[in-house]
Design an enzyme around this catalytic site. Structure first.
Site, PDB file in Angstrom:
ATOM      1  CD  GLU A   1       4.049  -7.829 -44.129  1.00 41.58           C
ATOM      2  OE1 GLU A   1       4.471  -8.588 -43.223  1.00 41.58           O
ATOM      3  OE2 GLU A   1       4.761  -6.976 -44.690  1.00 41.58           O
TER       4      GLU A   1
ATOM      5  CG  ASP B   1       2.450  -9.747 -41.140  1.00 45.04           C
ATOM      6  OD1 ASP B   1       2.484  -9.999 -42.345  1.00 45.04           O
ATOM      7  OD2 ASP B   1       3.159  -8.874 -40.606  1.00 45.04           O
TER       8      ASP B   1
ATOM      9  CD  GLU C   1       5.266 -11.691 -37.549  1.00 45.51           C
ATOM     10  OE1 GLU C   1       6.327 -11.561 -38.183  1.00 45.51           O
ATOM     11  OE2 GLU C   1       4.882 -10.892 -36.665  1.00 45.51           O
TER      12      GLU C   1
ATOM     13  CG  ASN D   1       1.503  -5.868 -37.440  1.00 44.84           C
ATOM     14  OD1 ASN D   1       0.696  -4.940 -37.366  1.00 44.84           O
ATOM     15  ND2 ASN D   1       2.814  -5.684 -37.289  1.00 44.84           N
TER      16      ASN D   1
END
Length: 292
Positions: free
Chosen positions: A97, A99, A101, A116
């Site tokens: 993943e 990320d 955010e 992340n």
């Protein structure tokens, strides 16, 4: 067939083998959560959070390597407690993943951008920074570039993070699972703003994130094909070349390296690599991820 595409500030020749270029939401994406919290205005999409529900969308297909970009205008005014996420992810307990955010804040205080990276189901690689502009006043481009050498997080044309392939040091790198592209907005006031001290003020709902300029320039992976075969299909060989495998894509240019250093020096507010309370032993990849 070749086509000119701008990648990380470069114009390169793209060999269109299993790649997709589009700017229309419904060609690439679909709502997967709270369809009634979507508003369509021409080329723009607005996704809202209220005290009933957040919302989210996902790509219709999975991809391996390439570049995904979306222009986002974040929640205006008091956005404390809210999180707007834009990310790529594979599926399963050993998923990968990448990320973005966006952590809301009270009026007048800066949004924080948290990035992340999860590899084989393990994350805990957070970095946080504030931006050099107000992301609630206009649309800005947020890009994830992914190839077999690096993952680069880009804001407009400025790289803000690089996660390099360090397999030669025995550190796993995400290059074996097709990934979808997602975005969502939700209430996370237990942690999002000032460590959870500031809660969401529902008097200011609905909280609205706006999107436009959807672009996926990547290798599409049929769901019926095994991951190992997709990895082979999406890698350059004698009969085809993908732009993401070109030497200039394997690392940042000198100019981009200077941009990244500027971001880290002036805008980074948290880096897991130097958080000795969480990690008394420095994570292995941090010893090698040096930005000179």
């Amino acid at each position: 067939m070749t086509m000119g595409c701008s990648v990380l500030g470069f114009s390169v020749a793209l060999l269109l083998v299993g790649s997709v270029c589009s700017s229309k939401f419904d060609e690439l994406f679909q709502p997967y959560w709270a369809n009634d919290h979507f508003v369509y205005q021409g080329e723009q999409l607005k996704m809202k959070l209220d005290n009933y529900s957040g919302a989210g969308f996902s790509s219709k297909r999975k991809y391996m390597f390439g570049k995904v970009t979306t222009q986002i205008k974040l929640v205006e005014g008091d956005s404390a407690g809210t999180v707007t996420a834009y990310y790529m992810s594979s599926e399963g307990p050993k998923h990968h993943e990448f990320d973005f955010e966006f952590l809301g804040n009270i009026t007048g205080e800066p949004y924080l951008v948290q990035t992340n990276v999860y590899v084989n189901g393990v994350g805990n690689r957070e970095q946080r920074l504030n931006l050099w502009f107000d992301p609630t006043k206009d649309f800005h481009s947020y890009t994830i570039l992914w190839n077999q050498r690096q993952v680069v997080f880009i804001v407009d044309d400025t790289p803000i993070r690089v996660h390099s392939n360090l397999e030669h040091k025995g550190i796993p790198f995400p290059k074996d699972q097709p990934m979808g592209v997602y975005s969502s907005i939700w209430n996370a006031d237990d942690w999002a703003t000032q460590g959870g001290r500031v809660k969401t003020d529902w008097n200011h709902a609905p909280f609205v994130a706006s999107y436009q300029g959807f672009e996926i320039d990547a290798c599409e992976c049929p769901t019926t094909v095994a991951a190992t075969e997709n990895a082979r299909r999406c890698s350059s060989g004698a009969e085809k070349r993908f732009w993401w495998d070109e030497p200039m894509m394997s690392e940042l240019s000198v100019h981009q390296s200077h941009q990244l250093l500027w971001v880290r020096a002036n805008h980074m507010v948290y880096d897991y690599c130097v958080d000795t309370a969480r990690f008394p032993v420095t994570p292995e990849e941090c010893l090698h991820h040096r930005h000179h």
